[in-house]
Design a protein around this motif. Structure first.
Motif, PDB file in Angstrom:
ATOM      1  N   LEU A  31     -21.074-102.813  -4.338  1.00 27.81           N
ATOM      2  CA  LEU A  31     -22.357-104.036  -5.464  1.00 27.81           C
ATOM      3  C   LEU A  31     -23.198-102.407  -4.963  1.00 27.81           C
ATOM      4  CD1 LEU A  31     -23.761-106.358  -7.483  1.00 27.81           C
ATOM      5  CD2 LEU A  31     -24.836-105.104  -5.912  1.00 27.81           C
ATOM      6  N   TYR A  32     -23.245-103.163  -3.393  1.00 30.79           N
ATOM      7  CA  TYR A  32     -24.065-102.572  -2.755  1.00 30.79           C
ATOM      8  C   TYR A  32     -24.478-100.218  -2.713  1.00 30.79           C
ATOM      9  CZ  TYR A  32     -24.774-106.646  -0.115  1.00 30.79           C
ATOM     10  OH  TYR A  32     -25.338-108.048  -0.381  1.00 30.79           O
ATOM     11  N   ARG A  33     -23.054-100.449  -2.523  1.00 32.82           N
ATOM     12  CA  ARG A  33     -22.650 -98.436  -2.943  1.00 32.82           C
ATOM     13  C   ARG A  33     -22.679 -98.214  -4.284  1.00 32.82           C
ATOM     14  NH1 ARG A  33     -18.617 -95.678  -4.989  1.00 32.82           N
ATOM     15  NH2 ARG A  33     -18.225 -93.787  -3.742  1.00 32.82           N
ATOM     16  N   ASP A  34     -22.941 -99.003  -5.346  1.00 30.85           N
ATOM     17  CA  ASP A  34     -22.472 -98.760  -6.289  1.00 30.85           C
ATOM     18  C   ASP A  34     -23.694 -98.261  -7.109  1.00 30.85           C
ATOM     19  OD1 ASP A  34     -19.727 -98.534  -6.865  1.00 30.85           O
ATOM     20  OD2 ASP A  34     -19.839-100.240  -8.034  1.00 30.85           O
ATOM     21  N   PHE A  35     -24.646 -99.250  -6.284  1.00 30.16           N
ATOM     22  CA  PHE A  35     -26.111 -99.638  -6.689  1.00 30.16           C
ATOM     23  C   PHE A  35     -27.027 -97.826  -6.183  1.00 30.16           C
ATOM     24  CE2 PHE A  35     -27.985-103.338  -8.849  1.00 30.16           C
ATOM     25  CZ  PHE A  35     -27.028-103.548  -9.143  1.00 30.16           C
ATOM     26  N   THR A  36     -26.358 -98.101  -4.839  1.00 28.46           N
ATOM     27  CA  THR A  36     -27.293 -96.998  -3.902  1.00 28.46           C
ATOM     28  C   THR A  36     -26.732 -95.109  -4.456  1.00 28.46           C
ATOM     29  OG1 THR A  36     -27.188 -97.739  -2.044  1.00 28.46           O
ATOM     30  CG2 THR A  36     -27.192 -95.666  -2.147  1.00 28.46           C
ATOM     31  N   LYS A  37     -25.471 -95.225  -4.848  1.00 26.03           N
ATOM     32  CA  LYS A  37     -25.390 -94.177  -5.682  1.00 26.03           C
ATOM     33  C   LYS A  37     -26.091 -93.642  -7.074  1.00 26.03           C
ATOM     34  CE  LYS A  37     -21.947 -92.865  -2.586  1.00 26.03           C
ATOM     35  NZ  LYS A  37     -21.841 -91.406  -2.152  1.00 26.03           N
ATOM     36  N   LYS A  43     -33.559 -97.866  -1.715  1.00 22.77           N
ATOM     37  CA  LYS A  43     -34.546 -98.765  -0.989  1.00 22.77           C
ATOM     38  C   LYS A  43     -34.179 -99.672  -2.345  1.00 22.77           C
ATOM     39  CE  LYS A  43     -39.326 -96.131  -1.241  1.00 22.77           C
ATOM     40  NZ  LYS A  43     -40.266 -96.100  -1.095  1.00 22.77           N
ATOM     41  N   LEU A  44     -33.432 -99.725  -3.407  1.00 22.48           N
ATOM     42  CA  LEU A  44     -32.581-100.443  -4.033  1.00 22.48           C
ATOM     43  C   LEU A  44     -32.222-101.647  -3.525  1.00 22.48           C
ATOM     44  CD1 LEU A  44     -33.897-101.537  -7.209  1.00 22.48           C
ATOM     45  CD2 LEU A  44     -31.179-100.641  -8.181  1.00 22.48           C
ATOM     46  N   VAL A  45     -31.385-101.581  -3.030  1.00 22.47           N
ATOM     47  CA  VAL A  45     -30.280-102.481  -1.798  1.00 22.47           C
ATOM     48  C   VAL A  45     -30.746-102.849  -0.779  1.00 22.47           C
ATOM     49  CG1 VAL A  45     -28.240-103.004  -1.149  1.00 22.47           C
ATOM     50  CG2 VAL A  45     -29.038-101.734  -2.670  1.00 22.47           C
ATOM     51  N   THR A  70     -29.517-104.026 -14.260  1.00 23.02           N
ATOM     52  CA  THR A  70     -28.982-103.579 -13.082  1.00 23.02           C
ATOM     53  C   THR A  70     -27.451-103.151 -13.536  1.00 23.02           C
ATOM     54  OG1 THR A  70     -29.302-104.705 -11.347  1.00 23.02           O
ATOM     55  CG2 THR A  70     -30.678-103.168 -12.031  1.00 23.02           C
ATOM     56  N   LEU A  71     -26.800-105.109 -13.104  1.00 25.79           N
ATOM     57  CA  LEU A  71     -25.350-105.174 -13.529  1.00 25.79           C
ATOM     58  C   LEU A  71     -24.925-104.452 -15.371  1.00 25.79           C
ATOM     59  CD1 LEU A  71     -25.205-108.695 -12.556  1.00 25.79           C
ATOM     60  CD2 LEU A  71     -24.829-106.316 -11.363  1.00 25.79           C
ATOM     61  N   GLY A  72     -25.514-104.637 -16.244  1.00 25.30           N
ATOM     62  CA  GLY A  72     -25.780-103.894 -17.080  1.00 25.30           C
ATOM     63  C   GLY A  72     -25.173-102.640 -16.991  1.00 25.30           C
ATOM     64  N   GLU A  73     -26.940-101.568 -16.498  1.00 21.80           N
ATOM     65  CA  GLU A  73     -27.137-100.016 -16.401  1.00 21.80           C
ATOM     66  C   GLU A  73     -25.317 -99.852 -15.351  1.00 21.80           C
ATOM     67  OE1 GLU A  73     -29.230 -97.653 -18.170  1.00 21.80           O
ATOM     68  OE2 GLU A  73     -28.853 -99.199 -19.281  1.00 21.80           O
ATOM     69  N   ILE A  74     -25.214-100.551 -14.549  1.00 22.61           N
ATOM     70  CA  ILE A  74     -24.177 -99.768 -13.427  1.00 22.61           C
ATOM     71  C   ILE A  74     -22.395 -99.272 -14.277  1.00 22.61           C
ATOM     72  CG2 ILE A  74     -23.374-101.546 -12.356  1.00 22.61           C
ATOM     73  CD1 ILE A  74     -24.150 -99.219 -10.650  1.00 22.61           C
ATOM     74  N   LYS A  75     -22.725 -99.996 -15.117  1.00 22.35           N
ATOM     75  CA  LYS A  75     -21.075 -99.465 -15.918  1.00 22.35           C
ATOM     76  C   LYS A  75     -21.367 -98.608 -16.053  1.00 22.35           C
ATOM     77  CE  LYS A  75     -20.127-103.339 -18.769  1.00 22.35           C
ATOM     78  NZ  LYS A  75     -20.395-103.962 -19.547  1.00 22.35           N
ATOM     79  N   ARG A  76     -22.641 -97.571 -16.248  1.00 24.75           N
ATOM     80  CA  ARG A  76     -22.627 -96.626 -16.251  1.00 24.75           C
ATOM     81  C   ARG A  76     -22.330 -95.257 -15.613  1.00 24.75           C
ATOM     82  NH1 ARG A  76     -28.464 -95.403 -18.528  1.00 24.75           N
ATOM     83  NH2 ARG A  76     -27.624 -93.063 -18.615  1.00 24.75           N
ATOM     84  N   ARG A  80     -17.749 -96.248  -9.638  1.00 26.51           N
ATOM     85  CA  ARG A  80     -17.687 -97.194  -9.346  1.00 26.51           C
ATOM     86  C   ARG A  80     -16.905 -97.681  -8.797  1.00 26.51           C
ATOM     87  NH1 ARG A  80     -18.520 -97.758 -14.548  1.00 26.51           N
ATOM     88  NH2 ARG A  80     -16.753 -99.003 -15.728  1.00 26.51           N
ATOM     89  N   TRP A  81     -17.058 -98.486  -8.015  1.00 24.47           N
ATOM     90  CA  TRP A  81     -16.154 -99.729  -7.202  1.00 24.47           C
ATOM     91  C   TRP A  81     -15.665-100.609  -8.351  1.00 24.47           C
ATOM     92  CZ3 TRP A  81     -15.946 -98.793  -0.810  1.00 24.47           C
ATOM     93  CH2 TRP A  81     -15.868 -96.898  -0.425  1.00 24.47           C
ATOM     94  N   GLY A  82     -17.263-101.389  -8.030  1.00 25.51           N
ATOM     95  CA  GLY A  82     -16.940-102.108  -8.515  1.00 25.51           C
ATOM     96  C   GLY A  82     -16.370-102.195 -10.136  1.00 25.51           C
TER      97      GLY A  82
END
Length: 672
Positions: A31-37, A43-45, A70-76, A80-82
């Motif tokens: 999750l940390y990797r996906d958020f940062t990318k 900053k977010l993580v 963010t959990l909904g947005e990251i699916k875009r 992603r790894w998650g």
């Protein structure tokens, strides 16, 4: 169950403890990797999650809605790894095992008693009823203590706030409003638009408070209101802040007093009401969140600041989503079906060449060279004044903490003098500026105070001083003079006489307002004027403008009349110059284009005509950007950042910008 088995079967353990939420049992490192990318920032993580482990994470309860989003947005994010399933299950776990469960409740009891709407003297409009319904749905589910009413100026925010106070069955209603709205808006509404005229106390009338349900006070009267409410113990206090954009700087005294007022009242319902509530979302949310979100703890605030600093440009979609959860927006189209007709009058004057950008550039160049030469030749004198002042101040210090604070000041000054960088040395510069104002200057003899103010700017950063002088003595002075020279050629009498109702004329400059009044009086008209020195007579001026058929037009500066006061007796507004910020123009337009207007509205803008050659009468922000480039070119591009920081918050409320005011603005915009 072991961590490995929890991860294998996607069994998440969610623990809500105090102000923290911890989630165990998933590959948090993915999750940390996906958020940062995805958000292209670390900053977010780094700041949303207070404890980051490979298979678990912890965050403040305040960030729960943001994490859910963010959990909904990251699916875009395609790489992603998650997995979708993991992120969907995380969302479901949050909604089941944290306070977010209330956000999806269908059986939440209503907090409003709509029978109390009988206190309002007429039926609410559809958008006003919709606001009450939204408030009733969102506030209890998100555990909020208030809401943002982002309604277009003139949409009936006053009666909406009073209606909400009624249906909440509030026993104390505190109304903090602009000075010019105390009588013309709030008192008038309570007198004329309630079923029974209620008892109210107005802070500025210097009468004792005798238990009235309604307290009306302008921003500057907040200390007096605090004295009153400290003696009270209301069961259901309600606070409304009118034109709330005026109190969105967390560092200003009146904003801090308002936050303190809400805290001491333990107000569970605080309304931030404005047509333009947010201009730069990050830092302006601080006072709002302090008053309406109980989970916005000091720890959460610190993390919020780090993510959404003044210059943040990443992850703002997360903040926009959060703002959307706690605000109700009423666009202008909802209340005004007929759009205003806008036109531009090009004004020709005999000396137009004096105000072309090429002429101004040459004058700025000459001025800056002269001033730099002057300060270079007299640097020893300014240094001597500065040193003498510090010696005098040092002799007044007796306590160890005082001496320690002074030593820190001198250390920071040494850093700044070695090579000032507005980004690297923002904290040092802010500390020095505050220390000088609060400690050094008050300790100096009267005859030395002004000399020190000049000397300190030369010693610390002479370029900044010259920039401020160039803005005030060349650019600022020329802009006001340009519009004074335009006044006789604007055709204002024809505009006034051709309007179906009355006319309002706006300017940024007192000198222009005076020139307009003088000119129109020679044309046989009877204008009224509103600016700083006439504000004490605002009620009488507006009453005369409304009731006297011969009194026309009303001439005003933006800063005196662009907010709060309805002017539906006029249907034409003339803008002799564009203010530095668009929201100021939006507010000014809404003085006439609002509920209660029964005529077609006309907006007229005047601009200097110099053919194809640009001039100082064009849009103010464009001129400001141009001036940055010119000064940077003259003083060197390395000073562009400093000059930009110093002018980012300027708008047309003054006629000149001294190096002292520019220094203050620079520091204010750099330290967040």
């Amino acid at each position: 169950m072991s961590t490995f088995l929890k991860r294998l079967f996607n069994v998440f353990e969610v623990i809500e403890n105090g102000n923290k939420i911890t989630i165990h049992g998933f590959k948090a490192s993915y999750l940390y990797r996906d958020f940062t990318k995805w958000w292209e920032t670390s900053k977010l993580v780094a700041w949303m999650f207070s404890d980051q482990k490979q298979n678990s994470l912890t965050f403040e309860k305040f960030f729960a809605p943001d994490f859910l989003y963010t959990l909904g947005e990251i699916k875009r994010y395609r790489h992603r790894w998650g997995t979708d399933r993991q992120y969907d299950m995380l969302r479901e776990a949050l909604l089941q095992h944290t306070w977010l469960r209330d956000t999806v409740r269908e059986d939440m009891p209503s907090i409003l008693n709509l029978d109390r709407l009988k206190e309002i003297g007429y039926a609410l409009l559809p958008h006003q009823m919709e606001f009450l319904e939204r408030y009733d749905w969102v506030v209890p589910r998100y555990h909020l203590k208030g809401y943002i009413l982002s309604a277009a100026p003139g949409s009936g925010k006053t009666i909406t706030c009073l209606a909400l106070a009624s249906v909440l069955e509030s026993d104390l209603v505190v109304l903090i409003v602009p000075k010019n709205a105390v009588y013309e808006v709030w008192k008038k509404t309570l007198d004329n638009n309630m079923t029974d005229k209620p008892a109210y106390w107005i802070a500025s009338e210097d009468k004792p408070y005798k238990g009235e349900r309604y307290l009306i006070a302008h921003y500057e009267a907040l200390p007096k209101v605090l004295e009153v409410v400290r003696r009270l113990k209301p069961h259901k206090p309600f606070v409304a802040l009118d034109e709330s954009h005026n109190l969105n700087e967390i560092g200003s005294l009146r904003t801090q007093l308002f936050v303190q007022l809400c805290s001491e009242l333990n107000a569970q319902h605080v309304i931030w009401s404005s047509g333009t509530p947010l201009k730069a979302m990050g830092h302006e949310m601080l006072p709002i969140l302090r008053t309406i979100d109980p989970y916005f703890t000091p720890e959460a605030e610190n993390r919020f600041r780090q993510i959404y600093g003044r210059n943040a440009n990443r992850a703002l979609d997360i903040l926009k989503n959060r703002v959307g959860l706690m605000s109700f927006k009423v666009p202008k189209e909802v209340i005004q079906k007929t759009k205003p007709i806008e036109s531009e009058v090009k004004v020709k004057i005999p000396n137009a060449h004096d105000y072309t950008l090429s002429t101004i550039r040459n004058e700025m160049f000459e001025y800056i060279q002269v001033r730099l030469k002057f300060y270079k030749a007299n640097r020893d004198l300014f240094q001597r004044i500065y040193d003498e002042s510090l010696d005098i101040h040092a002799k007044t210090l007796t306590a160890a903490p005082q001496k320690k604070a002074f030593d820190l000041y001198r250390t920071y000054i040494s850093v700044i003098k070695r090579g000032y960088d507005p980004k690297l040395h923002a904290v040092e510069a802010a500390y020095c500026n505050t220390y000088e104002k609060n400690n050094i200057i008050p300790s100096l003899p009267k005859e030395l105070k002004e000399d020190f103010r000049n000397a300190k700017s030369v010693v610390k950063y002479v370029e900044l001083k010259v920039m401020g002088e160039a803005l005030g003595n060349v650019l600022g002075a020329k802009r006001s003079r340009c519009h004074v020279d335009m006044v006789p050629h604007m055709g204002l009498k024809d505009i006034v006489m051709g309007s179906a109702k009355k006319t309002v004329i706006f300017t940024s400059y007192v000198s222009v307002a005076d020139a307009i009044v003088s000119h129109l009086m020679t044309e046989g008209l009877q204008p009224q004027v509103v600016y700083g020195s006439t504000n004490d007579n605002l009620q009488a001026i507006l009453k005369k403008f409304e009731t006297d058929p011969d009194c026309n037009p009303l001439v005003a500066t933006y800063q005196s009349l662009s907010t709060a006061v309805p002017l539906v007796m006029a249907n034409t507004a003339v803008f002799t110059n564009q203010p530095f910020r668009d929201y100021i123009l939006t507010q000014a337009k809404s003085r006439v284009d609002r509920l209660g207007q029964d005529q077609q509205v006309y907006f007229v803008s005047t601009v200097l005509d110099t053919g194809t050659e640009p001039n100082l009468s064009t849009r103010s922000q464009d001129i400001l950007e141009w001036s940055k480039e010119q000064v940077a070119a003259i003083l060197g591009n390395e000073n562009l950042a400093l000059f930009s920081a110093g002018t980012d918050n300027l708008y047309g409320s003054t006629e000149s910008y001294s190096e002292e005011s520019l220094e203050d603005l620079f520091l204010e915009s750099s330290v967040w």
